[in-house]
Design an enzyme around this catalytic site. Structure first.
Site, PDB file in Angstrom:
ATOM      1  N   LYS A 156       0.804  -1.227   0.000  1.00  0.00           N
ATOM      2  CA  LYS A 156       0.000   0.000   0.000  1.00  0.00           C
ATOM      3  C   LYS A 156       0.841   1.283   0.000  1.00  0.00           C
ATOM      4  O   LYS A 156       0.400   2.316  -0.493  1.00  0.00           O
ATOM      5  CB  LYS A 156      -0.955   0.016   1.194  1.00  0.00           C
ATOM      6  CG  LYS A 156      -2.117  -0.956   1.044  1.00  0.00           C
ATOM      7  CD  LYS A 156      -3.119  -0.812   2.182  1.00  0.00           C
ATOM      8  CE  LYS A 156      -4.243  -1.816   2.027  1.00  0.00           C
ATOM      9  NZ  LYS A 156      -5.296  -1.649   3.027  1.00  0.00           N
ATOM     10  N   ASP A 158     -10.081   2.970   2.200  1.00  0.00           N
ATOM     11  CA  ASP A 158     -10.229   2.180   3.437  1.00  0.00           C
ATOM     12  C   ASP A 158     -10.920   2.990   4.539  1.00  0.00           C
ATOM     13  O   ASP A 158     -11.881   2.525   5.147  1.00  0.00           O
ATOM     14  CB  ASP A 158      -8.856   1.725   3.956  1.00  0.00           C
ATOM     15  CG  ASP A 158      -8.299   0.544   3.182  1.00  0.00           C
ATOM     16  OD1 ASP A 158      -9.087  -0.282   2.697  1.00  0.00           O
ATOM     17  OD2 ASP A 158      -7.064   0.443   3.078  1.00  0.00           O
TER      18      ASP A 158
END
Ligand code: NAP
Length: 279
Positions: free
Chosen positions: A65, A101
Site C-alpha cells: 500500500k 479504506d
C-alpha cells in the site's frame, strides 16, 4: 472484456474477487476482477501492466500500500494524507492512487450502525495500516477526539503525531480503558482466524458506558471474541465485513462510474465467508 484485480502477497484468501465480480455482473459491466499475487520484486512490472488499455484499475493490499505510491502518476489528496493507496484507477494510460479504506469505515459506521462520528470521542485499538486510514478518516469526519492505544506505544505516538500534523485530533493513550467513548474500534489483528488469538479480545468491555458502539474490523471469523464481549456487556456492535464492502464499493464507483450494488456485494461476501477458508 476489461480487467481489474487485487495486487498483494498473499491474495489467495481475499474476498474482493468474489464480491467485485458479483457486483460487475449485477451492474452489467463487461469486466472481470482477478487475484494478482505479486511478490515485492514484481511490483513495478505489475503496476506497469495496469497501463494496458483493457485494465480499469486495481486494488492494492498488504504489503504494497505504501510501496506502490512512487510507481503512480498522481495521488488523490486523501491517499497523499494517509500515505497509503488501496485503489488505483487507470485513465488514458495514467495511474492515479486513492485510499478508500478509511472512507469505507466511516460509510460502514453511518450506513450499517447509524453512527455519525462528528463530535464523538473514539478509542482505536491498534496503530497498524488499517488504524492509520481509520484515524485520518475519523479526523476528516470531525470526530472530537481520537485516542489510540497500541501494544507497541511508539507506533501509536507516531500515528497520533502524523494526524496532528495534518491539523486533526489524535492522541496516543498508555492504557486501553473503555470508559468515556462513544465508539471503540478493534484495529488490531487480535481475534483474527489463523493468528492463534481467536479466543482473545484486546480490551475488557465490561466497564464501557452503556450505548458505546463496539466495532471490530476483523471479519474472519464474523463473530470475534471482541464482538462476543460487546454482546455480553449489552453494547451495540458492528463486525468487519461492512468496512470491507464499503471500501470496495467506493473503489467500484471510481473504476466504473456506476453506483455499486452494495446488497449484491454483501450477499456474495457472506456466502463466501460461510464456506471454510481456502488452505
Ligand atoms: P498491521 O498493519 O499488521 O497491524 C496490526 C496491529 O495489530 C498492530 O497495531 C499490532 O500491534 C496489533 N497486534 C497484533 N497482534 C497483537 C496482539 N497479540 N496483541 C495486541 N495487539 C496486537 O495490520 P492491519 O493491516 O492494520 O490489519 C489489522 C487487522 O484489521 C487485520 O485483522 C486485518 O484483517 C483487519 N482489516 C480489516 C479490514 C476491513 O476492511 N474490514 C481492512 C484492513 C484490515 P504492534 O504495533 O504492537 O505490533
Amino acid at each position: 472484456m476489461k480487467r481489474l484485480g487485487i495486487i498483494g502477497d498473499p491474495v489467495a484468501h481475499s474476498l474482493s474477487p468474489i464480491f467485485q465480480n458479483a457486483a460487475l455482473e449485477a451492474a452489467g459491466i463487461d469486466a472481470h476482477y482477478e487475484a494478482w499475487h505479486t511478490p515485492r520484486a514484481d511490483l513495478p512490472a505489475r503496476v506497469g501492466s495496469l497501463r494496458d488499455g483493457d485494465v480499469l484499475g486495481a486494488n492494492v493490499t498488504i504489503p504494497h500500500k505504501g510501496a506502490v505510491i512512487p510507481l503512480l502518476d498522481g495521488l488523490d489528496p486523501r491517499a497523499a494524507l494517509v500515505g497509503a493507496v488501496n485503489t488505483v484507477v487507470q485513465r488514458d494510460g495514467k495511474l492515479t492512487g486513492y485510499n478508500t479504506d478509511g472512507a469505507g469505515f466511516v460509510e460502514a459506521l453511518r450506513r450499517e450502525a447509524g453512527f455519525e462520528p462528528a463530535g464523538k470521542r473514539v478509542l482505536l485499538l491498534g496503530a497498524g495500516g488499517a488504524a492509520r486510514g481509520i484515524t485520518f478518516a475519523l479526523g476528516q469526519a470531525e470526530a472530537s477526539a481520537v485516542h489510540i492505544w497500541n501494544r507497541t506505544p511508539a507506533r501509536a505516538e507516531r500515528l497520533a503525531e502524523d494526524v496532528h500534523a495534518a491539523g486533526m485530533p489524535a492522541e496516543a493513550v498508555p492504557e486501553a480503558s473503555p470508559a468515556g467513548y462513544a465508539c471503540i474500534v478493534n484495529c488490531t489483528s487480535v481475534g483474527m482466524e489463523g493468528t492463534g488469538t481467536e479466543s482473545e479480545s484486546p480490551i475488557n468491555l465490561a466497564q464501557a458506558e452503556p450505548g458505546t458502539l463496539a466495532v471490530d474490523i476483523v471479519y474472519r471469523p464474523a463473530d470475534t471474541a471482541f464482538l462476543h464481549a460487546a454482546q455480553e456487556a449489552g453494547l451495540p456492535s458492528l463486525g468487519g465485513l461492512p468496512m470491507l464492502i464499503y471500501q470496495g464499493a467506493l473503489a467500484f464507483e471510481l473504476w466504473t462510474g456506476a453506483p455499486a450494488p452494495v446488497d449484491v456485494m454483501f450477499r456474495a461476501a457472506r456466502e463466501a465467508l460461510a464456506r471454510p477458508a481456502p488452505p
